[in-house]
Structure formats: structure tokens, C-alpha cells
Design an enzyme around this catalytic site. Structure first.
Site, short mmCIF file in Angstrom:
data_model
loop_
_atom_site.label_atom_id
_atom_site.label_comp_id
_atom_site.label_asym_id
_atom_site.label_seq_id
_atom_site.Cartn_x
_atom_site.Cartn_y
_atom_site.Cartn_z
N LYS A 250 0.85 -1.20 0.00
CA LYS A 250 0.00 0.00 0.00
C LYS A 250 0.89 1.25 0.00
CE LYS A 250 -3.38 2.64 2.77
NZ LYS A 250 -4.28 2.66 3.94
N LYS A 262 -10.43 12.78 8.12
CA LYS A 262 -9.97 12.40 9.45
C LYS A 262 -9.92 13.62 10.36
CE LYS A 262 -6.75 8.71 7.98
NZ LYS A 262 -7.37 7.58 8.67
N ASP A 273 1.48 6.49 5.32
CA ASP A 273 0.53 5.50 4.80
C ASP A 273 1.06 4.80 3.53
OD1 ASP A 273 -1.83 4.20 5.37
OD2 ASP A 273 -3.12 5.60 4.29
N ASP A 332 -12.43 7.00 3.65
CA ASP A 332 -11.20 6.78 4.43
C ASP A 332 -10.78 5.30 4.42
OD1 ASP A 332 -9.03 7.43 5.97
OD2 ASP A 332 -10.16 7.67 7.85
N GLU A 334 -9.69 3.66 2.04
CA GLU A 334 -9.20 3.75 0.66
C GLU A 334 -8.17 2.67 0.33
OE1 GLU A 334 -7.87 5.31 3.14
OE2 GLU A 334 -5.73 5.02 2.77
N ARG A 336 -7.98 -0.53 0.88
CA ARG A 336 -8.52 -1.77 0.31
C ARG A 336 -8.93 -1.59 -1.14
NH1 ARG A 336 -12.61 -1.79 5.26
NH2 ARG A 336 -10.70 -0.86 6.08
N1 BES Z 1 -4.36 4.56 6.70
C1 BES Z 1 -5.46 4.28 7.54
C2 BES Z 1 -5.13 3.30 8.68
C3 BES Z 1 -4.10 3.73 9.68
C4 BES Z 1 -4.50 4.13 10.96
C5 BES Z 1 -2.75 3.68 9.42
C6 BES Z 1 -3.56 4.49 11.90
C7 BES Z 1 -1.81 4.03 10.36
C8 BES Z 1 -2.22 4.43 11.61
C9 BES Z 1 -6.60 3.67 6.72
O1 BES Z 1 -6.68 4.13 5.41
C10 BES Z 1 -7.87 4.04 7.39
O2 BES Z 1 -8.16 5.21 7.43
N2 BES Z 1 -8.62 3.07 7.87
C11 BES Z 1 -9.86 3.31 8.51
C12 BES Z 1 -10.87 2.32 7.97
C13 BES Z 1 -12.29 2.60 8.42
C14 BES Z 1 -12.77 3.90 7.81
C15 BES Z 1 -13.16 1.46 8.00
C16 BES Z 1 -9.67 3.10 10.01
O3 BES Z 1 -8.96 2.20 10.39
O4 BES Z 1 -10.19 3.90 10.76
ZN ZN Z 2 -4.92 4.80 4.57
MN MN Z 3 -7.80 5.91 5.27
#
Ligand code: BES
Ligand code: ZN
Ligand code: MN
Length: 482
Positions: A250, A262, A273, A332, A334, A336
Site C-alpha cells: 500500500k 480524518k 501510509d 477513508d 481507501e 482496500r
Molecule cells: N491509513 C489508515 C489506517 C491507519 C491508521 C494507518 C492508523 C496508520 C495508523 C486507513 O486508510 C484508514 O483510514 N482506515 C480506517 C478504515 C475505516 C474507515 C473502515 C480506520 O482504520 O479507521
Molecule cells: Zn490509509
Molecule cells: Mn484511510
């Protein structure tokens, strides 16, 4: 940093600092015993520098703990402890008198781990520090010498390659998003290919991504106006026959969340990321440097995730590369979406088995903290291979299950899939279940590194980037090429 082995007497070592390990209950042998130092250094990982009235001038005694508990991971920690002592005396060359391994632990594994620990611990990201004009450059770790009469040359070379590759990945992780853009990562991939005859690279820009039907990568990149996405494919032909291993990373160079934005606190950290992509890139570079007899196809889907007037909106429906439709209920989620296309692309490029690395969910940080990454797999053999490589590298993984009931959460009402569910159940597994829909029937392992890529606080990584995954992937590639 260079690492090498020697077999000479202690008094013939020329390093700025010579490290000597002491197991609990052991006494310092002559000639060090008569210096009066190190009375309590044999307790766990404490260190004491003694100025020696002869040659070498400085010796650091490092406590190794109980001999029977000593492992490669502990050697990484003491490697880091010795590097910190070297830094304090402003030295650049470190030598280790290789400690005797406990039964069942190979000397080479300890030797490599000392090099890795010292190398990782020396990482500094100082390229944006101004004001050093006219001053002398600060000392840096230039050499680690492992002194022993055992043959650990090959292992030490591997430790050197891993430490340097891990630190290059950490450098990429540290770069801000206005520097490390998708185009920048593509440039790094090109550099890796230019440096090695067995590596080739293919880069798709926005138009080519759209034309190829990569609806996920297209959708996530829509919010970025002047920063274009890239689909980076790196191929390493180290054998030319046999298994082709697919590696996917990723590479979101900044994740604002998009329209599902966010909170601002801590958002700056989302420059990391792209940690999965950084690890995959530098692992491929390391595999090529080691000339491993294996074939690799590595894929980095790279984009920013930005809100704007042109951005992907919650509720938009997209079509992924394999034709499956997704309702994007949360922009968010994204990672996947871009990984889905990358997995399909990787399978179509001929990968027999696939491993993806991604900072995918905040949930993994809640569940496993910064010690274990989550492993999700549709194949026990591949899962076991990943777990065993993880154990040896110290980059630990913990397997989480797949189950039809989790899969049901990902099913759409008006589409095949939804990318996030309002019920915040099993977030890490949800993401893994979603990805499984894009594995094209291949054995696949997904490693969620959102908790382990940054700020683990481990002795040899400290705060900030870890390069998590570089060592694990190189260890896996070594196993599969054996
Ligand atoms: N890049 C984030 C996940 C992340 C969180 C990476 C903390 C590093 C530290 C990912 O894209 C994300 O935002 N995931 C969301 C998914 C949710 C919206 C289903 C999450 O984990 O909150
Ligand atoms: Zn992300
Ligand atoms: Mn995200």
C-alpha cells in the site's frame, strides 16, 4: 554502513569502540578483567564503557542477560545498545567480540542480528535540519566488524544488506508527502531497476490506470489535482523458472481520509501510509543485492487520498479491475480499494502466491499494539511460511481468522461489496475479508502493519519509522528460494 568479519586478538582491533558481551554470572576474562570495570554490566542489556589502558582504547561491556535466554532478537537489542555507546563517544566504527551462542542458536543468526541492531539504531532523518553550515558533520555509524573464529561471513553480509535496506525504507517513510509523491516512489523504483540487471520496472500514470480499468486506484486518486497516481510494477528475475512470488505494498503518500475526512490531530502522521510500499520497494532492492534465486513481481498502487471538488464521494459506486462493484461508504477506507486492483494486477502478472503489506486499519493498533502485525491468509502453508520468516526477523505477526460471518459484513445491498460497514466489527478482519475477494484464487497473505510501521519504541527502532516488513520479506524470499 559496512559490515565485515575478522578473526584477530582483542588487542589488534582498530575500531573506535569494541563491544564485549557478558552473560549473567560470567566474569570478564583477561585482559579486561583487570580493568575493574563492568561489575554490574552482566544484568540485562546494561552497558558500561571502560577506557582501557592499552589497545583498543575503549571497550563497552554489554550485559546479555541469561545465556539460555539469548536470541537473535536480544542480539538486535544489544547491537542497538552498543551503537548508542559508540555515538556517545562520537565514534564511527564498532567491533563486536561475537558472544558464544546458547545451544540451538546459530552463531550466524547472532552475528547478523548484532549488525542489524546497530545499523537500525544508527538511523537518523536529518535532511531537513539546517544550520549545520560550517560545522563538522556529526559522526555516523560507518562500520560494524564482527570478530570471531567462526564462519559467519555470509550471515553478516545479509545483516548488512537488511540493515541498510530497512533504513532506506525508513527514510522513505519519513519523507513528507510534498516530497515523497507517487511520482517520487516511481523514481525510486526506477533507480532500483537501473542498479540491477535483473530488475525491470513499469510505471502507469493516471491515464494508463484509468485505461487499464483499475477503478479503485482511479477513484481514490480523484481528489488529488496536481499530484498524480502511479501504478508501479517491479519485476526481479533471479531464477527464471519455478515459483513467482507476488509482493504488494500500500502506497498512499498521504491519507486525509478524503471526503470522510480524518480529525486534524495527528493527521500529519498519515504521510506514513505508504509504509507497505516502502518496505516492498527496499525488500526487492535487498533481494536483488543478495542475488537470491527467486522470481518476484512487486506492485505498488500509489496515490494521495485527498478531499476536493473532484474527489470520490461517500456513496459512489466503482468497478474494480476484476469487475466486482463496490459502494464506497467511507472514503477513508481507501487502502482496500487500491490494493484490490493491485492484487488482481499482480495475479495477472503471473504471481503464484501473493503477500501484501499495508497500513490498513486503526483497529490493528487497538488489537495488537505495536508488537505484532496482523496476518490474514487463505492458505495455511503460506501463512506458516510468513510466520516463520517473521519470527526470525523479529518483525512479528499474529494470525487472525477469516470466516463467512465476517465476509457477510462486506456484502453490498446494491453492489457486490461495500468498503466499510457502519457496524464497526472486527475492522482488521473486515479489511482482510474484503481483500480476499481480489486474490483470484491464489494463496495470499495480508499483513496489516498500521501498528508496527511507526513509533514502536523498540530499542533498535526508537520513535518514528521502522521499515517493518523489509526484513520479513527478505527472510521469506530466502526461505522460498532455498
Ligand atoms: N491509513 C489508515 C489506517 C491507519 C491508521 C494507518 C492508523 C496508520 C495508523 C486507513 O486508510 C484508514 O483510514 N482506515 C480506517 C478504515 C475505516 C474507515 C473502515 C480506520 O482504520 O479507521
Ligand atoms: Zn490509509
Ligand atoms: Mn484511510
Amino acid at each position: 554502513m559496512k559490515a565485515y568479519t575478522t578473526d584477530v586478538a582483542l588487542s589488534d582491533l582498530d575500531a573506535d569502540l569494541v563491544a564485549v558481551g557478558l552473560y549473567e554470572g560470567d566474569e570478564l576474562s583477561e585482559p579486561l578483567g583487570s580493568t575493574g570495570g563492568a561489575s554490574d554490566a552482566s544484568s540485562d542489556f546494561k552497558s558500561q564503557v571502560i577506557v582501557y589502558p592499552g589497545h583498543p582504547e575503549r571497550v563497552v561491556i554489554v550485559g546479555l542477560g541469561k545465556k539460555e535466554d539469548f536470541t537473535a532478537e536480544r542480539a538486535r537489542v544489544v547491537g542497538a545498545v552498543s551503537q548508542k555507546a559508540l555515538k556517545q563517544i562520537k565514534g564511527e566504527a564498532l567491533a563486536w567480540m561475537l558472544p558464544e551462542s546458547p545451544e540451538g542458536v546459530e552463531a550466524g543468526a547472532i552475528a547478523a542480528a548484532l549488525v542489524e541492531g546497530a545499523g537500525f539504531s544508527a538511523f537518523e532523518f536529518d535532511r531537513y535540519k539546517s544550520g549545520s553550515d560550517g560545522q563538522e558533520a556529526p559522526p555516523e555509524l560507518k562500520a560494524v566488524e564482527i570478530n570471531t573464529d567462526q564462519d559467519v561471513t555470509a550471515a553478516v553480509r545479509i545483516g548488512e544488506v537488511i540493515a541498510n535496506a530497512g533504513n532506506r525504507a525508513r527514510y522513505l517513510q519519513s519523507l513528507p508527502a510534498n516530497e515523497a509523491t507517487p511520482e517520487y516512489l516511481a523514481g525510486r523504483a526506477q533507480e532500483i531497476a537501473d542498479a540491477n540487471d535483473k530488475v525491470t520496472v513499469e510505471i502507469k500514470d493516471r491515464a494508463a490506470i484509468v485505461a487499464a480499468g483499475m477503478g479503485g486506484l482511479e477513484a481514490v486518486s480523484k481528489g488529488g489535482e496536481d499530484v498524480e497516481p502511479r501504478l508501479i510494477t517491479l519485476k526481479y528475475i533471479g531464477k527464471g523458472s519455478g515459483e513467482k512470488l507476488g509482493l504488494i505494498g500500500k502506497s498512499v503518500t498521504f491519507d486525509t481520509g478524503g471526503i470522510s475526512i480524518k480529525p486534524s490531530a495527528g493527521m500529519h502522521e498519515m504521510k506514513m501510509d505508504m509504509s507497505g510500499g516502502a518496505a516492498v520497494l527496499e525488500a526487492v532492492a535487498a533481494i536483488a543485492e543478495l542475488d537470491l534465486p527467486i522470481d518476484i513481481v512487486a506492485v505498488l498502487p500509489s496515490t494521495e487520498n485527498m478531499p476536493s471538488g473532484t474527489a470520490l464521494k461517500p456513496g459512489d459506486i466503482i468497478t474494480q479491475l476484476n469487475g466486482k462493484t463496490v459502494e464506497v461508504t467511507n472514503t477513508d477506507a481507501e487502502g482496500r480499494l487500491i490494493l484490490a486492483d493491485a492484487l488482481v494486477h499482480c495475479a495477472r502478472e503471473g504471481a503464484d502466491r501473493m503477500v501484501d503489506l499495508a497500513t490498513l486499519t486503526g483497529a490493528v493498533l487497538i488489537g495488537l499494539g505495536s508488537t505484532y502485525a496482523a496476518l490474514i491468509s487463505n492458505d495455511d502453508d503460506l501463512s506458516d511460511a510468513v510466520s516463520s520468516a517473521a519470527d526470525r526477523s523479529g518483525e512479528l505477526v499474529w494470525r487472525l481468522p477469516l470466516h463467512d460471518e465476517y465476509k457477510n459484513l462486506t456484502k453490498g445491498e446494491i453492489t457486490d461489496l461495500v468498503n466499510a460497514s457502519a457496524q464497526r466489527k472486527a475492522g482488521t478482519i473486515y479489511a482482510g475479508s474484503f481483500l480476499e475477494e481480489f486474490t483470484e484464487g491464489k494463496p495470499w497473505a495480508h499483513i496489516d502493519i498500521a501498528g508496527t510501521a511507526w513509533d514502536t519504541g523498540r530499542e533498535y527502532w526508537g520513535k518514528g519509522p521502522t521499515g517493518f516488513g523489509v526484513h520479513l520479506l527478505v527472510a521469506l524470499a530466502r526461505d522460498l528460494s532455498a
